[in-house]
Write a protein that holds these residues in place. Structure first.
Motif, mmCIF file in Angstrom:
data_model
loop_
_atom_site.group_PDB
_atom_site.id
_atom_site.type_symbol
_atom_site.label_atom_id
_atom_site.label_comp_id
_atom_site.label_asym_id
_atom_site.label_seq_id
_atom_site.Cartn_x
_atom_site.Cartn_y
_atom_site.Cartn_z
ATOM 1 N N GLN A 202 8.564 29.144 14.195
ATOM 2 C CA GLN A 202 7.367 29.931 13.888
ATOM 3 C C GLN A 202 7.771 31.391 13.833
ATOM 4 O OE1 GLN A 202 5.101 27.837 17.288
ATOM 5 N NE2 GLN A 202 3.559 28.927 16.132
ATOM 6 N N SER A 203 7.015 32.168 13.100
ATOM 7 C CA SER A 203 7.251 33.601 13.074
ATOM 8 C C SER A 203 7.117 34.166 14.481
ATOM 9 C CB SER A 203 6.236 34.283 12.153
ATOM 10 O OG SER A 203 6.385 35.685 12.199
ATOM 11 N N GLY A 204 8.129 34.895 14.925
ATOM 12 C CA GLY A 204 8.096 35.526 16.224
ATOM 13 C C GLY A 204 8.796 34.748 17.318
ATOM 14 N N PHE A 268 9.107 50.440 13.541
ATOM 15 C CA PHE A 268 8.116 50.699 14.581
ATOM 16 C C PHE A 268 6.712 50.825 13.998
ATOM 17 C CE2 PHE A 268 12.288 52.475 15.460
ATOM 18 C CZ PHE A 268 12.662 51.643 16.497
ATOM 19 N N LYS A 269 6.466 50.040 12.952
ATOM 20 C CA LYS A 269 5.146 49.959 12.336
ATOM 21 C C LYS A 269 4.622 48.534 12.484
ATOM 22 C CE LYS A 269 6.199 53.633 9.023
ATOM 23 N NZ LYS A 269 6.384 54.008 7.595
ATOM 24 N N ILE A 270 3.327 48.411 12.769
ATOM 25 C CA ILE A 270 2.736 47.107 13.076
ATOM 26 C C ILE A 270 2.956 46.107 11.952
ATOM 27 C CG2 ILE A 270 0.582 45.901 13.635
ATOM 28 C CD1 ILE A 270 -0.469 48.619 14.632
ATOM 29 N N ASN A 273 6.077 43.945 12.283
ATOM 30 C CA ASN A 273 6.363 43.039 13.397
ATOM 31 C C ASN A 273 7.117 41.819 12.887
ATOM 32 O OD1 ASN A 273 5.148 44.574 15.395
ATOM 33 N ND2 ASN A 273 3.240 43.409 15.418
ATOM 34 N N ASN A 274 8.073 41.339 13.663
ATOM 35 C CA ASN A 274 8.857 40.150 13.306
ATOM 36 C C ASN A 274 9.596 40.327 11.983
ATOM 37 O OD1 ASN A 274 7.911 38.831 15.648
ATOM 38 N ND2 ASN A 274 6.028 38.273 14.579
ATOM 39 N N SER A 392 -1.676 48.673 21.132
ATOM 40 C CA SER A 392 -1.085 49.113 19.867
ATOM 41 C C SER A 392 -0.830 47.944 18.930
ATOM 42 C CB SER A 392 0.249 49.820 20.132
ATOM 43 O OG SER A 392 1.230 48.896 20.573
ATOM 44 N N ALA A 393 -0.794 46.712 19.477
ATOM 45 C CA ALA A 393 -0.469 45.495 18.716
ATOM 46 C C ALA A 393 0.954 45.502 18.182
ATOM 47 C CB ALA A 393 -1.464 45.267 17.572
ATOM 48 N N LEU A 394 1.756 46.468 18.615
ATOM 49 C CA LEU A 394 3.150 46.550 18.188
ATOM 50 C C LEU A 394 4.008 45.667 19.088
ATOM 51 C CD1 LEU A 394 4.923 48.233 16.146
ATOM 52 C CD2 LEU A 394 5.396 49.762 18.064
#
Length: 555
Positions: A202-204, A268-270, A273-274, A392-394
């Motif tokens: 899975q992603s992440g 470092f931008k949401i 991610n992954n 931040s959801a980051l």
């Protein structure tokens, strides 16, 4: 293996639907019960992704909130926050067993460990196929291995446990020696490298090469410790473990699909991610606020952001969370790409923040004496719907491919004064190339140390680099830390993009800091743990390993 790809959805979807226990008291943290999870023979292959999902965020929450950077960047003196209770004890070498983030981190690591143990026991009792069992046990052992690497690095002797029940019944138990804790972490990560799939399910989620990448870090650190336990100034590293670190890094670089991102700030931008460089990252649930999702959110922005103009709400407490003069001097004159993505100076412009106003121009400070944290500051909910108050959801990076590149270079350098190895130089210079810097034709340990400090600044890593060096060159690291002059606050002037100079019109300020002695390389146990378990004060007892060590990892 049936239905393996049915669950190919973002991991946070599963995380939001699974409840794991976060413990607060010392008496409870070893007893982790995975609530709302199917167990026993009714646990099937379809349920296994949900079983391991909490291992990617909630169990790490108390580590991530303040200790991640308070220790990693504070103790190494990248970060200065004199009015905080989560940075200054580390930056001023004034840590005690009562330091809040230290207590929280110790407990968080054991939450990771015991939740992983519960997952492993549940999977072994399930009706899943043997191959599926190995895959998800490997995922849990990866997490447990990482937690034990932190414990070995920071506390040395620690309690090794593979089953929560006996310790819950009797929490008064001897610790195990640091060498065994390292060995346990290595064995967990080697199991993960052998049995995790080469591509994330899975992603992440982590995969085989995530484990190899983490092994390159642990082997490299252990190479300096294993022969120098009794003499931390022995001066050389163990060649066998240097070779293992190099082989693990090479496996990632040559066999995996991981690739460096083209743009350093984009890391470092949401929306990234992954990404292709992210090998292991803590996954936080977007859209949840501190009121609705504590434990599943990333609150770092609230501690870093210098102004509510950045966050769009009152959770912006980072006005005095700033770069040290020591770390800013580390940046080369042309290294403005990484500096700007890490530290926000007067005149810096960020189009991803305050988008409705055309972007954010930093005019705080009017060019005077400070740079605030940028890395981890992503804007407000008006900039991205994933952001909420104190979230931040980051993702939180735990391992990036750039580190594996530098691990390869350092393992190749080994005990030599310098190296011109073609492959090591290529990987080392790839990290510099992205930063817009000229390549080097040979490298030394100090070159690698410099790149690590700047590349991963405010990613909680630099103190562990210093610890790894201190295993075999302790006095050198003591001298280095003393040269940072932590007791002096140097007023400096800054002009974007990267011009720094001392302010001649202001006097230097001084403050008291702890003594730089070998004692700083081990954290004290939390006082509450010593009260509950007085055997932590006693000499450690060797751990009895019950399974054979994997010997065909690189076959």
């Amino acid at each position: 293996m049936k239905n393996r790809f049915i669950t190919m959805k973002p991991i946070y979807v599963l995380l939001a639907s699974v409840i794991a226990v976060l413990t607060q008291s010392c008496s409870d943290f070893l007893d982790i019960k995975p609530n709302n999870l199917i167990t026993g023979e009714s646990l099937t292959e379809e349920n296994l992704p949900s079983l391991t999902s909490p291992l990617y965020n909630v169990v790490w929450s108390d580590f991530n909130r303040q200790f991640y950077y308070g220790l990693g960047d504070g103790a190494s003196y990248n970060l200065y926050a004199p009015f905080s209770d989560y940075v200054y004890p580390f930056a001023d070498l004034a840590v005690t067993g009562l330091t809040g983030p230290l207590v929280s981190a110790w407990q968080s690591f054991y939450v990771v460990i015991q939740q992983s143990n519960k997952v492993i026991i549940s999977i072994n009792q399930s009706s899943a196929s043997d191959e599926e069992k190995r895959t998800y046990i490997a995922e849990a052992r990866f997490m447990r291995g990482v937690a034990y690497w932190y414990l070995a690095s920071l506390w040395g002797n620690a309690i090794i446990t593979e089953d929560p029940s006996p310790i819950v019944n009797n929490p008064v138990i001897n610790s195990h020696p640091r060498k065994d804790v390292f060995e346990f972490a290595i064995r967990d990560l080697e199991y993960a490298a052998k049995y995790l799939p080469p591509v994330s399910l899975q992603s992440g989620r982590v995969n085989k090469f995530s484990a190899f990448g983490m092994l390159s870090r642990v082997y490299l650190a252990y190479s300096g410790y294993v022969d120098n336990e009794a003499n931390p100034n022995g001066g050389t590293r163990n060649q066998t473990y240097l070779d293992l670190a190099k082989r693990a890094a090479a496996a990632v670089i040559t066999q995996s699909s991981y690739r460096l991102m083209d743009s350093y700030p984009d890391l470092f931008k949401i929306e990234n991610n992954n990404n292709s460089e992210s090998m292991f990252a803590l996954q936080w649930v977007p859209g949840l606020s501190s009121a609705t999702g504590w434990g599943y959110i990333n609150p770092q922005q609230a501690y870093f952001a210098s102004s509510s103009q950045l966050t769009g709400d009152d959770a912006a407490w980072g006005d005095w969370t700033r770069a040290t003069y020591d770390v800013i001097k580390e940046y080369e004159p042309r290294d403005s790409i990484r500096r700007k993505a890490t530290w926000m100076g007067y005149g810096d412009f960020y189009p991803e923040i305050s988008k409705a106003a055309g972007g954010y121009l930093n005019e705080r400070g009017n060019g005077q004496q400070f740079l605030n944290v940028k890395k981890g500051v992503v804007g407000s909910s008006r900039d991205n719907a994933a952001i909420a108050r104190m979230n931040s959801a980051l993702n939180t990076y735990m391992l990036r491919l750039a580190e594996v590149y530098l691990n390869y270079a350092e393992a190749e350098l080994g005990n030599a004064a310098s190296s011109s190895d073609e492959q090591a130089l290529f990987y080392f210079n790839e990290v510099r190339r992205r930063a817009g810097l000229d390549p080097k034709t040979s490298i030394t340990y100090n070159d690698i140390r410099h790149e690590r400090r700047v590349e991963f600044c405010m990613e909680g890593l630099y103190w562990y680099d210093l610890l790894s060096r201190a295993y075999y060159k302790q006095q050198e690291v003591i001298n280095y830390i003393e040269s940072q002059d932590r007791g002096t606050i140097v007023p400096f002037l800054f002009d974007a993009p990267n011009v720094l100079r001392e302010d001649p019109d202001r006097d230097r300020e001084t403050r008291a800091v702890g003594n730089v002695t070998p004692a700083i390389f081990l954290l004290p146990y939390p006082e509450s743990e010593l009260i509950q378990n007085p055997l932590l004060r006693e000499p450690p007892v060797p751990y009895e390993f019950t399974e054979e060590k994997i010997t065909d990892l690189f076959d």
